[in-house]
Scaffold this motif. Structure first.
Motif, PDB file in Angstrom:
ATOM      1  N   MET B  19       0.827  -1.205   0.000  1.00  0.00           N
ATOM      2  CA  MET B  19       0.000   0.000   0.000  1.00  0.00           C
ATOM      3  C   MET B  19       0.865   1.260   0.000  1.00  0.00           C
ATOM      4  O   MET B  19       0.578   2.235  -0.694  1.00  0.00           O
ATOM      5  N   TYR B  20       1.942   1.226   0.797  1.00  0.00           N
ATOM      6  CA  TYR B  20       2.857   2.373   0.783  1.00  0.00           C
ATOM      7  C   TYR B  20       3.463   2.538  -0.599  1.00  0.00           C
ATOM      8  O   TYR B  20       3.597   3.645  -1.112  1.00  0.00           O
ATOM      9  N   ALA B 208      -4.207   4.450  -5.727  1.00  0.00           N
ATOM     10  CA  ALA B 208      -3.773   4.452  -4.326  1.00  0.00           C
ATOM     11  C   ALA B 208      -4.887   4.984  -3.428  1.00  0.00           C
ATOM     12  O   ALA B 208      -5.130   4.452  -2.338  1.00  0.00           O
ATOM     13  N   TRP B 212      -6.438   2.935  -0.294  1.00  0.00           N
ATOM     14  CA  TRP B 212      -6.343   3.485   1.061  1.00  0.00           C
ATOM     15  C   TRP B 212      -7.709   3.890   1.582  1.00  0.00           C
ATOM     16  O   TRP B 212      -7.966   3.837   2.784  1.00  0.00           O
ATOM     17  N   ARG B 215      -9.326   0.948   3.050  1.00  0.00           N
ATOM     18  CA  ARG B 215      -8.673   0.552   4.292  1.00  0.00           C
ATOM     19  C   ARG B 215      -9.008   1.492   5.453  1.00  0.00           C
ATOM     20  O   ARG B 215      -9.447   1.063   6.514  1.00  0.00           O
ATOM     21  N   ASN B 216      -8.834   2.802   5.233  1.00  0.00           N
ATOM     22  CA  ASN B 216      -8.953   3.748   6.351  1.00  0.00           C
ATOM     23  C   ASN B 216     -10.132   4.697   6.248  1.00  0.00           C
ATOM     24  O   ASN B 216     -10.291   5.566   7.084  1.00  0.00           O
ATOM     25  N   LEU B 222      -5.958  10.930   5.003  1.00  0.00           N
ATOM     26  CA  LEU B 222      -5.400  10.270   3.832  1.00  0.00           C
ATOM     27  C   LEU B 222      -4.178  11.017   3.291  1.00  0.00           C
ATOM     28  O   LEU B 222      -3.273  10.412   2.722  1.00  0.00           O
ATOM     29  N   VAL B 225      -0.799   9.857   4.338  1.00  0.00           N
ATOM     30  CA  VAL B 225      -0.259   8.634   3.761  1.00  0.00           C
ATOM     31  C   VAL B 225       1.017   8.934   2.990  1.00  0.00           C
ATOM     32  O   VAL B 225       1.963   8.158   3.005  1.00  0.00           O
TER      33      VAL B 225
END
Lengths: 358, 299
Positions: B19-20, B208, B212, B215-216, B222, B225
């Motif tokens: 993810m990063y 991305a 993300w 996920r969050n 965000l 990130v």
């Protein structure tokens, strides 16, 4: 007609080496200082002094610190707020735990602590450059704030993590009102700005600039890279540390980690950019701009409200503020990458010739 | 039992690293092609995700919303090139970097002005739950969504690799990345290339952002990130796409392992800075990251 050095002859080295070689500059700076020390406290009201001018001076000092590092020594840093936080917290702890020291030695020691942290996080600069270094300084920002929040010693085990800064007292004289706090801040900032101005004309300052312009060439002509870079980090962090201590003691009145977020680092970076990279004057101009701008925008939204009857909600204003702020930065970088200080230089050139075109 | 737990943590870390890497990819693309360190990547991720989720919440069809968001991101990339970068050709890199910080503010303000600042949930139809057969067979809990994200990241890298290696535009991009002036000299239109790169970076930001977002949740956090993606860049090198992936994996794995095994020793909460320290230690050995270009200084 008024602003030119014609007829001012230098007959000694001392005269040749003055900080302000032009008589008019000396008079102007003198008048400005007199105005700042004696007139502003009289005409300024509580709000102006406490919420505008004092923070302006403090941020100018922090911007000056960053400018020494980024503008003069060419090492981009995104950890300014962390150094300020170190200064603020250490000043609080020195005053708390060693009250016999007095405020000014405490501030100096706090600055030295910030300088030590600066040296530690400046170590990577010996190995890496440019954006790699900039990102590396983010490590400092996050690590320092984490440590300040995690270890209770720094906040004297306060449950909320927010502690009240002690009163500024020098030789029994309490700087307790906004006017007095302003004067204290002004004194510190004036002395440190003068010191910075002098430092940058010295061998050290020249070594900084040589490293900035090309570090390989600088090391070839015999400038010690390690000493110079670490010294730049140390001096810069010292300035930021003292600015942080002032920020806590004479502006906020509290010491809290949240005040020193990455956002503050960016704001100070913007002050440096907008004011002028590698310029002492620029640090002040940039700080003035960044402090005044949100206030102006709030006023403007008030005027729009009055003029058109349209109520602009707070959320919209703060978002608009971000947009205009960002756009202005881009605009500045396009139009005048050298910042407000460059505008002042251009004005000076023009003034020298005025009223003649050539 | 210990081993299974270790594997679980490691796998979770590696997948978080993917993810990063997704975010880091956007940075790499722009840095490679234009030498601009685009700090606004995080804001672009946020902007893309928020635009998409807001359109979906207004009842748009999933694919239509995706398409429209993509168009918006491409337009944004082109506009950025036109308004911000083109007037700043030949400025030092640091100036361009500052400009992208300015762009960050604009994008953050703009997205919240347009769509409001309340957080949104995002669903892509893949539940964020442990995969059943894995947990039954080996008692290892690995989220289905993490696997999906990893597949998406892999696909994205493959597509980008083909795009960069095989297509005409991709070759032009690489030429520009190697040497602006030489590329201009052989007739590659620099400005078009930059616009394309920013558009591609917008596309990567959208992907991305979606990942993300699931996920969050789609919210202002965000934008942070991007800060997580920076150590990934340090390790991988600013110019390398494989570096971004590998760096992401390294950061993700060490971060999770450190959080579990080392974090309790110092009181936890170390994930905000641990990745940076890992990256710093890494840089002491390899100052250009794993795959970054080695710079030779000449006086």
């Amino acid at each position: 007609m008024l602003y030119r050095e014609a007829g001012q002859f230098k007959s000694s080295y001392a005269q040749d080496q003055q900080i302000f070689p032009i008589l008019q500059d000396r008079i102007a700076v003198g008048l400005l200082l007199v105005f700042a020390f004696f007139v502003v406290p009289v005409i300024g009201d509580q709000y102006w002094l406490g919420a505008l001018i004092t923070p302006f001076l403090i941020f100018a000092l922090a911007a000056l610190g960053l400018n020494i590092l980024t503008g003069y020594a060419g090492q981009l840093s995104l950890g300014t707020a962390a150094f300020m936080a170190v200064g603020a917290f250490m000043a609080y702890n020195f005053v708390l735990r060693m009250p016999w020291l007095g405020i000014i030695p405490s501030f100096i020691l706090a600055g030295l602590c910030a300088a030590a942290v600066g040296i530690v996080f400046g170590l990577p600069s010996l190995r890496i450059k440019g954006f790699y270094l900039a990102v590396a300084t983010l490590a400092c920002q996050f690590f320092v704030l984490w440590a300040l929040q995690r270890f209770g010693w720094f906040t004297n085990y306060s449950s909320s993590g927010v502690v009240t800064a002690q009163q500024i007292t020098v030789f029994g004289f309490a700087f307790d009102t906004p006017v007095r706090k302003y004067l204290f801040t002004l004194g510190v900032v004036a002395i440190m700005a003068l010191a910075a101005k002098n430092l940058m004309r010295s061998e050290t300052g020249r070594a900084f600039m040589a490293v900035r312009d090309m570090d390989v060439a600088a090391s070839v002509i015999g400038i010690p890279m390690m000493k110079t870079k670490l010294l730049a980090f140390a001096i810069s962090s010292f300035y930021c540390g003292v600015a942080g201590a002032l920020h806590a003691f004479s502006y906020l009145g509290t010491v809290e980690p949240e005040a020193y977020s990455l956002d503050l680092s960016f704001r100070i970076l913007f002050m440096v950019i907008i004011g002028g990279v590698g310029s002492i004057l620029g640090s002040f101009l940039g700080a003035a701009f960044i402090v005044l701008f949100p206030i102006f925008l709030n006023l403007a939204s008030g005027w729009i409200n009055v003029l058109t009857g349209v109520e602009v909600s707070h959320a919209v204003v703060s978002n608009l503020e971000a947009i205009i702020f960002g756009a202005l930065i881009i605009f500045f970088l396009i139009v005048e990458p050298a910042g407000l200080a460059r505008l002042w230089q251009i004005a000076k050139e023009k003034l020298r010739l005025w009223p003649f075109p050539h | 039992m210990e081993l299974i737990f270790f594997i679980e943590v490691l796998a979770g870390g590696l997948l978080a690293g993917v993810m990063y890497a997704l975010v880091a990819l956007g940075f790499v693309l722009i840095y490679k092609a234009s030498g601009v360190f685009n700090f606004a990547q995080g804001a672009m991720v946020f902007f893309a995700a928020l635009t998409f989720v807001s359109l979906v919440e207004r009842g748009w069809n999933f694919w239509l919303a995706l398409l429209v968001t993509l168009v918006v991101m491409v337009a944004l990339g082109i506009a950025t090139e036109r308004v911000v970068l083109r007037p700043m050709v030949n400025q030092p890199q640091i100036t361009l970097f500052m400009a992208t910080i300015g762009l960050t503010f604009v994008l953050e303000g703009l997205s919240q002005l347009l769509w409001g600042s309340q957080p949104h949930g995002l669903e892509l139809g893949i539940p964020d739950v442990p995969m059943e057969w894995l947990s039954q067979k080996w008692n290892v809990n690995i989220s289905q969504f993490d696997i999906f994200a990893a597949v998406v990241a892999g696909l994205l890298v493959a597509v980008l690799a083909v795009f960069f290696q095989k297509t005409r535009i991709g070759r032009a991009l690489r030429a520009v990345a190697d040497d602006h002036q030489a590329a201009l000299a052989v007739g590659i239109p620099l400005q078009h290339i930059w616009a394309i790169v920013w558009a591609v970076a917008g596309f990567v930001a959208l992907v991305a952002g979606l990942m993300w977002g699931v996920r969050n949740g789609v919210q202002f956090a965000l934008t942070f990130v991007a800060l997580k993606a920076l150590p990934v860049l340090l390790i991988g090198g600013f110019e390398s796409i494989p570096g971004a992936i590998l760096g992401g994996l390294i950061i993700g794995a060490t971060e999770k392992l450190a959080e579990v095994y080392f974090g309790p020793m110092v009181g936890g909460g170390i994930e905000s800075w641990f990745a940076y320290v890992v990256a710093l230690l890494f840089l002491l050995v390899r100052p250009e990251g794993l795959f970054g270009e080695k710079h030779i200084d000449r006086v």
